[in-house]
Each structure stands twice: as structure tokens, then as C-alpha cells.
Design an enzyme around this catalytic site. Structure first.
Site, PDB file in Angstrom:
ATOM      1  N   CYS A   2       0.955  -1.256  -0.130  1.00  0.00           N
ATOM      2  CA  CYS A   2      -0.034  -0.115  -0.163  1.00  0.00           C
ATOM      3  C   CYS A   2       0.858   1.408  -0.188  1.00  0.00           C
ATOM      4  O   CYS A   2       2.080   1.245   0.152  1.00  0.00           O
ATOM      5  CB  CYS A   2      -1.109   0.105   1.053  1.00  0.00           C
ATOM      6  SG  CYS A   2      -1.806  -1.647   1.347  1.00  0.00           S
ATOM      7  N   ARG A  27       1.508   1.451  -5.972  1.00  0.00           N
ATOM      8  CA  ARG A  27       1.452   0.287  -5.049  1.00  0.00           C
ATOM      9  C   ARG A  27       0.413   0.081  -4.775  1.00  0.00           C
ATOM     10  O   ARG A  27       0.575  -1.177  -3.645  1.00  0.00           O
ATOM     11  CB  ARG A  27       2.106   1.533  -3.784  1.00  0.00           C
ATOM     12  CG  ARG A  27       3.530   1.697  -4.041  1.00  0.00           C
ATOM     13  CD  ARG A  27       4.187   2.500  -2.739  1.00  0.00           C
ATOM     14  NE  ARG A  27       4.134   1.627  -1.616  1.00  0.00           N
ATOM     15  CZ  ARG A  27       5.352   0.745  -1.309  1.00  0.00           C
ATOM     16  NH1 ARG A  27       6.291   1.129  -2.210  1.00  0.00           N
ATOM     17  NH2 ARG A  27       5.355  -0.064  -0.396  1.00  0.00           N
ATOM     18  N   TRP A  71      -4.055  -1.660  -1.419  1.00  0.00           N
ATOM     19  CA  TRP A  71      -3.968  -2.771  -2.185  1.00  0.00           C
ATOM     20  C   TRP A  71      -4.394  -4.083  -1.336  1.00  0.00           C
ATOM     21  O   TRP A  71      -3.516  -4.339  -0.288  1.00  0.00           O
ATOM     22  CB  TRP A  71      -2.283  -3.203  -2.719  1.00  0.00           C
ATOM     23  CG  TRP A  71      -2.505  -4.563  -3.594  1.00  0.00           C
ATOM     24  CD1 TRP A  71      -1.963  -5.543  -3.188  1.00  0.00           C
ATOM     25  CD2 TRP A  71      -2.854  -4.508  -4.957  1.00  0.00           C
ATOM     26  NE1 TRP A  71      -2.259  -6.518  -4.224  1.00  0.00           N
ATOM     27  CE2 TRP A  71      -2.643  -6.003  -5.238  1.00  0.00           C
ATOM     28  CE3 TRP A  71      -3.442  -3.758  -5.858  1.00  0.00           C
ATOM     29  CZ2 TRP A  71      -3.010  -6.456  -6.356  1.00  0.00           C
ATOM     30  CZ3 TRP A  71      -3.769  -4.384  -7.044  1.00  0.00           C
ATOM     31  CH2 TRP A  71      -3.456  -5.630  -7.522  1.00  0.00           C
ATOM     32  N   ASN A  97       0.746  -0.185   5.948  1.00  0.00           N
ATOM     33  CA  ASN A  97       1.182  -0.946   4.945  1.00  0.00           C
ATOM     34  C   ASN A  97       1.797  -2.056   5.831  1.00  0.00           C
ATOM     35  O   ASN A  97       2.938  -2.034   6.251  1.00  0.00           O
ATOM     36  CB  ASN A  97       2.082  -0.069   3.890  1.00  0.00           C
ATOM     37  CG  ASN A  97       2.835  -1.059   2.849  1.00  0.00           C
ATOM     38  OD1 ASN A  97       2.224  -2.124   2.433  1.00  0.00           O
ATOM     39  ND2 ASN A  97       3.978  -0.491   2.549  1.00  0.00           N
ATOM     40  N   GLY A  98       1.527  -3.455   5.196  1.00  0.00           N
ATOM     41  CA  GLY A  98       2.059  -4.615   5.609  1.00  0.00           C
ATOM     42  C   GLY A  98       1.261  -5.619   6.276  1.00  0.00           C
ATOM     43  O   GLY A  98      -0.026  -5.499   5.623  1.00  0.00           O
ATOM     44  N   GLU A 469       7.745 -21.749 -19.474  1.00  0.00           N
ATOM     45  CA  GLU A 469       7.708 -19.843 -18.951  1.00  0.00           C
ATOM     46  C   GLU A 469       8.734 -19.371 -19.257  1.00  0.00           C
ATOM     47  O   GLU A 469       8.674 -17.966 -19.746  1.00  0.00           O
ATOM     48  CB  GLU A 469       7.491 -20.071 -16.958  1.00  0.00           C
ATOM     49  CG  GLU A 469       7.547 -18.806 -16.642  1.00  0.00           C
ATOM     50  CD  GLU A 469       6.120 -18.104 -16.898  1.00  0.00           C
ATOM     51  OE1 GLU A 469       5.652 -18.240 -17.718  1.00  0.00           O
ATOM     52  OE2 GLU A 469       6.191 -16.789 -16.534  1.00  0.00           O
ATOM     53  N   LYS A 473       8.527 -15.873 -21.205  1.00  0.00           N
ATOM     54  CA  LYS A 473       8.805 -14.409 -21.086  1.00  0.00           C
ATOM     55  C   LYS A 473       9.599 -13.960 -22.352  1.00  0.00           C
ATOM     56  O   LYS A 473       9.468 -12.949 -22.422  1.00  0.00           O
ATOM     57  CB  LYS A 473       9.659 -14.505 -19.879  1.00  0.00           C
ATOM     58  CG  LYS A 473       9.028 -14.667 -18.356  1.00  0.00           C
ATOM     59  CD  LYS A 473       8.206 -13.754 -17.970  1.00  0.00           C
ATOM     60  CE  LYS A 473       6.697 -13.595 -18.480  1.00  0.00           C
ATOM     61  NZ  LYS A 473       5.994 -14.182 -17.357  1.00  0.00           N
ATOM     62  N   GLU A 476       7.161 -12.763 -25.253  1.00  0.00           N
ATOM     63  CA  GLU A 476       6.513 -11.730 -24.967  1.00  0.00           C
ATOM     64  C   GLU A 476       6.988 -10.412 -24.990  1.00  0.00           C
ATOM     65  O   GLU A 476       6.583  -9.464 -25.420  1.00  0.00           O
ATOM     66  CB  GLU A 476       5.295 -12.106 -23.896  1.00  0.00           C
ATOM     67  CG  GLU A 476       6.087 -11.731 -22.375  1.00  0.00           C
ATOM     68  CD  GLU A 476       4.901 -12.208 -21.350  1.00  0.00           C
ATOM     69  OE1 GLU A 476       3.778 -11.729 -21.687  1.00  0.00           O
ATOM     70  OE2 GLU A 476       5.298 -12.873 -20.520  1.00  0.00           O
ATOM     71  N   HIS A 492      12.373 -35.592 -31.412  1.00  0.00           N
ATOM     72  CA  HIS A 492      11.180 -36.194 -32.185  1.00  0.00           C
ATOM     73  C   HIS A 492      10.813 -34.873 -33.050  1.00  0.00           C
ATOM     74  O   HIS A 492       9.606 -35.063 -33.329  1.00  0.00           O
ATOM     75  CB  HIS A 492      10.196 -36.352 -31.312  1.00  0.00           C
ATOM     76  CG  HIS A 492      10.601 -37.554 -30.284  1.00  0.00           C
ATOM     77  ND1 HIS A 492      10.733 -38.854 -30.802  1.00  0.00           N
ATOM     78  CD2 HIS A 492      10.930 -37.590 -29.048  1.00  0.00           C
ATOM     79  CE1 HIS A 492      11.096 -39.771 -29.739  1.00  0.00           C
ATOM     80  NE2 HIS A 492      11.120 -38.854 -28.738  1.00  0.00           N
ATOM     81  N   LYS A 591      -2.588  -6.648 -19.280  1.00  0.00           N
ATOM     82  CA  LYS A 591      -2.361  -7.192 -18.122  1.00  0.00           C
ATOM     83  C   LYS A 591      -3.400  -7.845 -17.594  1.00  0.00           C
ATOM     84  O   LYS A 591      -3.286  -9.162 -17.094  1.00  0.00           O
ATOM     85  CB  LYS A 591      -2.316  -6.192 -17.091  1.00  0.00           C
ATOM     86  CG  LYS A 591      -1.742  -6.441 -15.555  1.00  0.00           C
ATOM     87  CD  LYS A 591      -0.220  -7.048 -15.706  1.00  0.00           C
ATOM     88  CE  LYS A 591       0.391  -7.805 -14.355  1.00  0.00           C
ATOM     89  NZ  LYS A 591       1.319  -8.548 -14.637  1.00  0.00           N
TER      90      LYS A 591
HETATM   91  C1  F6R Z   1       2.521 -13.627 -19.112  1.00  0.00           C
HETATM   92  C2  F6R Z   1       1.360 -13.456 -18.465  1.00  0.00           C
HETATM   93  C3  F6R Z   1      -0.190 -13.996 -18.843  1.00  0.00           C
HETATM   94  C4  F6R Z   1      -1.120 -14.203 -17.949  1.00  0.00           C
HETATM   95  C5  F6R Z   1      -2.312 -14.819 -18.189  1.00  0.00           C
HETATM   96  C6  F6R Z   1      -3.198 -15.331 -17.208  1.00  0.00           C
HETATM   97  O1  F6R Z   1       3.641 -13.159 -18.585  1.00  0.00           O
HETATM   98  O2  F6R Z   1       1.042 -12.665 -17.675  1.00  0.00           O
HETATM   99  O3  F6R Z   1       0.125 -15.295 -19.672  1.00  0.00           O
HETATM  100  O4  F6R Z   1      -0.276 -15.356 -17.160  1.00  0.00           O
HETATM  101  O5  F6R Z   1      -2.948 -13.968 -19.159  1.00  0.00           O
HETATM  102  O6  F6R Z   1      -3.342 -14.243 -16.198  1.00  0.00           O
HETATM  103  P1  F6R Z   1      -4.038 -14.376 -14.865  1.00  0.00           P
HETATM  104  O7  F6R Z   1      -2.825 -15.158 -14.183  1.00  0.00           O
HETATM  105  O8  F6R Z   1      -4.132 -13.004 -14.345  1.00  0.00           O
HETATM  106  O9  F6R Z   1      -5.128 -15.191 -15.099  1.00  0.00           O
END
Ligand code: F6R
Length: 596
Positions: A2, A27, A71, A97-98, A469, A473, A476, A492, A591
Site C-alpha cells: 500500500c 503501490r 492494495w 502498509n504490511g 515459462e 517470457k 512476449e 522427435h 495485463k
Molecule cells: C504472461 C502473462 C500471461 C498471464 C495470463 C493469465 O507473462 O502474464 O500469460 O499469465 O494472461 O493471467 P492471470 O494470471 O491474471 O489469469
């Protein structure tokens, strides 16, 4: 995570408290509030963003006050759960915050002594304890209060009739800003840059009293501390990112704290919950999208290894097409945002099928939390970078804890292994820090990737999802085509693509897969592909087969995904940075994905 602001000076506090708070919105942004001390203590708070609070703000006159942007980590986002909190006498207002770990026990005691609570939060105990401890000196009362709590905090308090703001910190940031005839306190310097660039950093365990006349700092034992002010040369943009070039890097560096916060309170009472994770299910199905799906894949290995419970996986967007089974599994839904449309649809479908549902999410009060039987909150704080980093690591923590609880319930984990797993998890923030300290080696390793068109990532067993993963990363944020493969699958098909221009990143931890991984690395090297291997610090064999080796602290192999993932996140970050990509906002991505 927060944001906190405090002001004591000669100007009207309200404008400063709101303006400075807006700088801290990164935050947390689910609710906000303000307290101003004029003739009397006035408090105003609401659910939603700071701009919304500002629109409806009543006239609040006074030159001393505190503000907070939240948050949620304990209690859903709501007006009642927004800070500041006021004690029963109406004299004190407090922001925090905490996490107060022992808040339930403290609340029971306070209620028994006649205190009335107005929220579901852990924080509210602090203001009631303060009221009880007050004997004419707010600073002394706050110090007394904090002796009674277990947990972490940055806290600021005002008292009606006083021109002081009293603050303290433990494991959460707090900085004092020095002005002329006015002084400030805030979660970080971002909030203060419009007003001053002279700051005093408050250290762990310290407290501060801020008034228009000056600032006094005290150490844990109550001794006054003298400290030279620091001068800040950052812009507001720099400061929001804490001096990091991008939110993604900042968020990677927040991983040790995020792990620590997610473990808080759960490791000690792991065995005595009466909730879903401690119940016996004959099978588990984990459902998620994207990075969360990769965390789910790690979770499958963990749950099966620790609790012997058959576990299957389903992409959330595919779950509806899978046939239901007569025996109903526990359905675990993993979503950092708690708003992903496919995951929400899967949660509804799982309940329609009669399954018990358990969500792992980072956002208190998100839609997913209302669609399931039980929720586990990762406490990573808000993640601004589009690419999941600290939320991914804390999802892993949540799945380890779930696997451990299920193992205890099924009798597959004995006291000795429970003890050693607890101790390894407790050490994880330290190990992640060691990986972060090795950032220059990781940055140098991007020489191998930055000009590549295609990159392969290979791993086996629990590090197969880890490399998936890593590849996600890289693709993307750097726009380099990357594929994660189970190392045994290369021959294969994909081996046909390997040549001297196609680097391969290999996760090679010393476990039962190690010899086979070395053989796969040799296969790759024989096609002239440059190999970047990631292995344990004491590994003496990797140098002979790989072109470059990045080392991680030695941990039990089951926990190695947490450390290898950090390396892969940094590798993606530094590669994208060298390519000049818009790291925090990659093209075409959002996001939170709220369409199916
Ligand atoms: C990749 C990424 C996405 C999310 C996906 C699911 O870095 O962030 O692949 O993992 O869109 O999102 P959540 O976890 O919010 O359901």
C-alpha cells in the site's frame, strides 16, 4: 503493498496528502482514504481509485494529516476496509502498509475488552492497541503497540489536537521528507518529489516524530538517532520505478519480499487449517492460462510428489470441452488478476459440475474470489509490468503450500520432511537474492540470445514447465521466437531446426533427470547450437558441455523452479532491454485478459 503519506506543516494538508498519494498509486489502488487534524479529527475514505476519492472529498481543514492508498491483502476492497482507521475514542487515525500476523488473537482480546471493530482488516487492531497504550505521548504509545504485534509494517498515526505525525517501520519502506517549516513521511520518495528532495531513510525497527518544527528519529531501543539527509536526484518517473528502468525489473527485485509475505503466517500453521487444502480429495485438477498455467504445471509435479494425489491440468479456455468425471476432483484455479475471463468461466463450470473450487490469486476481492469455495492470496503486491514475474513466483509458493497441506492430510509428509521443507521455503527469499546478485552474469549471457531469431528452452520433469515459462517470457517481451520443450522431445522433431544460430537454454539441475539432460545438451551441441546451461553452484560437469553456465544456489530439486525462473525472467528482461523493446507494455498484450 500500500502507499502511505503523512504531512505536518503550515499549509492546508489535504491537497498535499492527495497529490502525494497519487504518486503512490502504483503501490495499490483498490481504495483510498485521508485523515486531517484541524479543530477535530476528520476522516474520509472510499472504495476505488484516488481520483474518485478526490471528486467526493468534503472540505477538510487542517495542516496535519495522513493518507493511504490500499492494495487489499486482508479484507476485501471496500469503504469499511479502507484506511485510515480510527479508535473508539475518535482521537487517533492510523494508516498501515504490511501484514499483522497475530491480528486474529489480538482482535479477540480487544473485543473482549470492549473495543468495537468496523472493518475486516488486520490493521484495525493497531489503532485500538494504540488507544489502550496512550498515556499522553503518541510516540510512546505507538512503540508500545508495535511490541505486541507480529508481522510487518510501515505505519503512520495522527492524534486530534496534535500537530505531529508519528511513524514507524519494519520490513516495509518508509522515508521522511524534510521541508522548511513542514515535514513529510511517505512509503517512498516518489510521493515527496514535488515538495522536497531532502530525505531521511527510516531503517527497520526505527520510528519517527514529524512536526512543522522538525523530525526526530528513534531506534528500536527508543534512543534518538542522528542521520544525515540524502539528496534525491530522481525524476518522478524514475522514482515510481524505485530507480529501476522498468517496472518488470523492479518487480523481479521485489520477489524476495513477495515470497516472504506470501509465506507469512502460512508456514507455521500449515497443518492446522480446516480448509480445502487440508481435506482429502482423490484427485486434483488445476486450471489456468498463460504463465499461471505454467505455475499450475509445476503445481502438478509438487502435489503429486508431496501428497500422492493424482493431478491433471487443463487450460482454462479448454476446460469446458473436457468431459467431467464421476469422481469429482478439487479444482484449483490459478490467476494472478482473478479477472481472466477464461479462468472465471472455468470456475463457474467446475461449480456447475459439483466440484469444490480453490482459487490462487493476487487480487483481494477480484471476481474469481467470489466464484470459488476457498481462496489463497499470494501477497506479491500490485504488478504493473504486463509480464507476470513476482506474481508467478508467489503462485509457485502457494502451490508448494497446497502440496504440503495435502501431504500432511494424506500422511505422505512426515514431521522430518515437513521441517526441512519449511526451512527451505523460509530460505527462498535469501536464495532469490543470491540469484539477483548475479545479474551481471545473466545480463552478459544475453550476448547469446540478442541476435537470435529462434531460441529453444529445454528442461525435464519439474523444470519442463519452468522452461515453458522462460520461453513465454522471452517471446512476449523481446519478440524473439522462443519455444519451451521437454528435453526428451527435441529429437522427435525440433532438432531439425537447430544450427549455430539457434541458441538453446537448458535447465540442468542435479536430480534424477541430470544425466539425461547432459545427454540432451550434448545432442544440441553436436548440431553447433550455442548452449546456455543453468545449474547448481557446485556443479562441476556443466562447463564441459555448455558454452556458458549460470549458477543458482543449491536447493532441493523440487524447489529449483523458483530459482531457475528468476534467471529466465532476468534473461528475458535484459535481452528485451538490449533490443530496445517496450518491456512493461509489450505490443498486443494486456495485463488482464477479460475476453474469452
Ligand atoms: C504472461 C502473462 C500471461 C498471464 C495470463 C493469465 O507473462 O502474464 O500469460 O499469465 O494472461 O493471467 P492471470 O494470471 O491474471 O489469469
Amino acid at each position: 503493498m500500500c502507499g502511505i503519506v503523512g504531512y505536518s506543516g503550515s499549509r492546508q494538508a489535504v491537497e498535499i496528502l492527495i497529490d502525494a498519494l497519487k504518486r503512490l498509486e502504483y503501490r495499490g489502488y483498490d481504495s483510498a482514504g485521508i485523515a486531517v487534524c484541524g479543530k477535530e479529527l476528520q476522516v474520509y475514505k472510499d472504495k476505488g481509485e484516488i481520483a474518485k476519492l478526490q471528486e467526493s472529498l468534503p472540505v477538510m481543514k487542517g495542516t496535519v494529516g495522513i493518507s493511504h492508498t490500499r492494495w487489499a491483502t486482508c479484507g476485501r476492497p471496500s469503504k469499511e476496509n479502507a484506511h485510515p482507521f480510527v479508535d473508539c475514542t475518535g482521537r487517533f487515525a492510523l494508516v498501515h502498509n504490511g501484514i499483522i500476523e497475530n491480528h486474529m488473537a489480538l482482535r479477540r482480546e480487544l473485543v473482549a475488552r470492549g473495543h468495537k471493530f468496523t472493518s475486516e482488516t488486520d490493521t484495525e487492531v493497531l489503532v485500538h492497541l494504540l488507544e489502550e497504550s496512550y498515556k499522553g505521548d503518541t510516540h510512546a504509545a505507538l512503540v508500545e503497540t508495535l511490541k505486541k504485534v507480529k508481522g510487518t509494517y510501515a505505519v503512520a498515526v495522527v492524534r486530534s489536537g496534535s500537530n505531529e505525525v508519528v511513524a514507524a517501520r519494519k520490513e516495509n519502506p518508509l522515508v521522511v521528507g524534510l521541508g522548511v517549516g513542514e515535514n513529510f513521511v511517505a512509503s517512498d520518495v516518489t510521493a515527496l518529489l514535488n515538495y522536497t528532495n531532502k530525505v531521511l531513510y527510516v531503517m527497520d525497527g526505527e520510528s519517527a516524530v514529524i512536526s512543522p518544527a522538525g523530525v526526530r528519529l528513534f531506534d528500536e531501543s527508543g534512543q534518538e538517532v542522528r542521520r544525515e539527509p540524502s539528496t534525491i536526484s530522481w525524476t518522478i518517473d524514475d522514482a515510481e520505478k524505485g530507480g529501476f528502468g522498468h517496472f518488470m525489473l523492479k518487480e523481479i527485485y521485489e520477489e524476495p519480499l513477495a515470497i516472504h509475505n506470501t509465506l507469512l503466517g502460512y508456514l507455521d500453521d500449515i497443518s492446522d487449517g480446516n480448509s480445502i487444502g487440508s481435506s482429502r480429495f482423490s484427485s486434483v485438477k488445476i486450471v489456468a492460462c498463460g504463465s499461471s498455467f505454467h505455475a499450475a504445471m509445476v503445481g502438478k509435479y509438487v502435489i503429486e510428489a508431496l501428497s500422492d494425489t493424482p493431478t491433471t491440468l487443463e487450460l482454462a479456455s479448454e476446460y469446458r470441452y473436457s468431459p467431467g468425471t464421476k469422481e469429482l476432483p478439487l479444482v484449483v484455479l490459478v490467476s494472478q488478476s482473478g479477472e481472466t475471463a477464461d479462468t472465471l468461466a472455468a470456475a463457474r463450470e467446475a461449480r456447475r459440475r459439483g466440484c469444490k473450487t480453490y482459487a490462487i490469486t493476487n487480487v483481494v476481492g477480484s471476481t474469481l474470489t467470489r466464484e470459488v469455495d476457498e481462496v489463497f492470496y499470494t501477497r506479491a503486491g500490485p504488478e504493473i509490468g504486463v509480464a507476470a514475474t513476482k506474481t508467478y513466483i508467489t503462485q509457485l509458493v502457494a502451490l508448494y503450500l497446497l502440496g504440503m497441506r495435502m501431504g500432511i492430510a494424506r500422511g505422505t509428509i512426515g514431521p522430518d520432511s515437513l521441517r526441512s521443507m519449511r526451512s527451505e521455503l523460509r530460505s527462498m527469499p535469501k536464495h532469490v537474492r543470491t540469484v539477483l546478485d548475479n545479474s551481471s552474469a545473466i545480463e552478459e549471457a544475453t550476448d547469446m540470445l540478442v541476435n537470435a531469431r529462434d531460441v529453444f528452452f529445454i528442461g525435464r520433469n519439474i523444470n519442463y514447465p519452468t522452461v515453458l515459462e522462460g520461453a513465454l517470457k522471452l517471446k512476449e517481451i523481446s519478440y524473439i521466437h522462443a519455444e519451451g520443450y521437454a528435453a526428451g522431445e527435441l529429437k522427435h522433431g525440433p532438432l531439425a531446426l537447430l544450427d549455430a544460430h539457434t541458441p538453446v537454454v537448458a535447465a540442468c539441475v542435479k536430480d534424477h533427470t541430470y544425466d539425461k539432460m547432459l545427454a540432451n545438451v550434448a545432442e544440441v551441441a553436436a548440431r553447433d547450437s550455442p548452449v546456455l546451461a543453468i545449474g547448481f553452484e557446485d556443479d562441476t560437469e556443466l562447463n564441459a558441455v555448455a558454452d556458458r553456465v549460470i549458477r543458482i544456489p543449491k536447493v532441493s530439486p523440487i524447489f529449483s523452479p523458483m530459482l531457475i525462473t528468476v534467471v529466465l525472467q532476468m534473461l528475458a528482461y535484459y535481452t528485451a532491454r538490449r533490443k530496445g523493446c517496450p518491456i512493461d507494455k509489450p505490443r498486443n498484450l494486456a495485463k488482464s485478459v477479460t475476453v474469452e
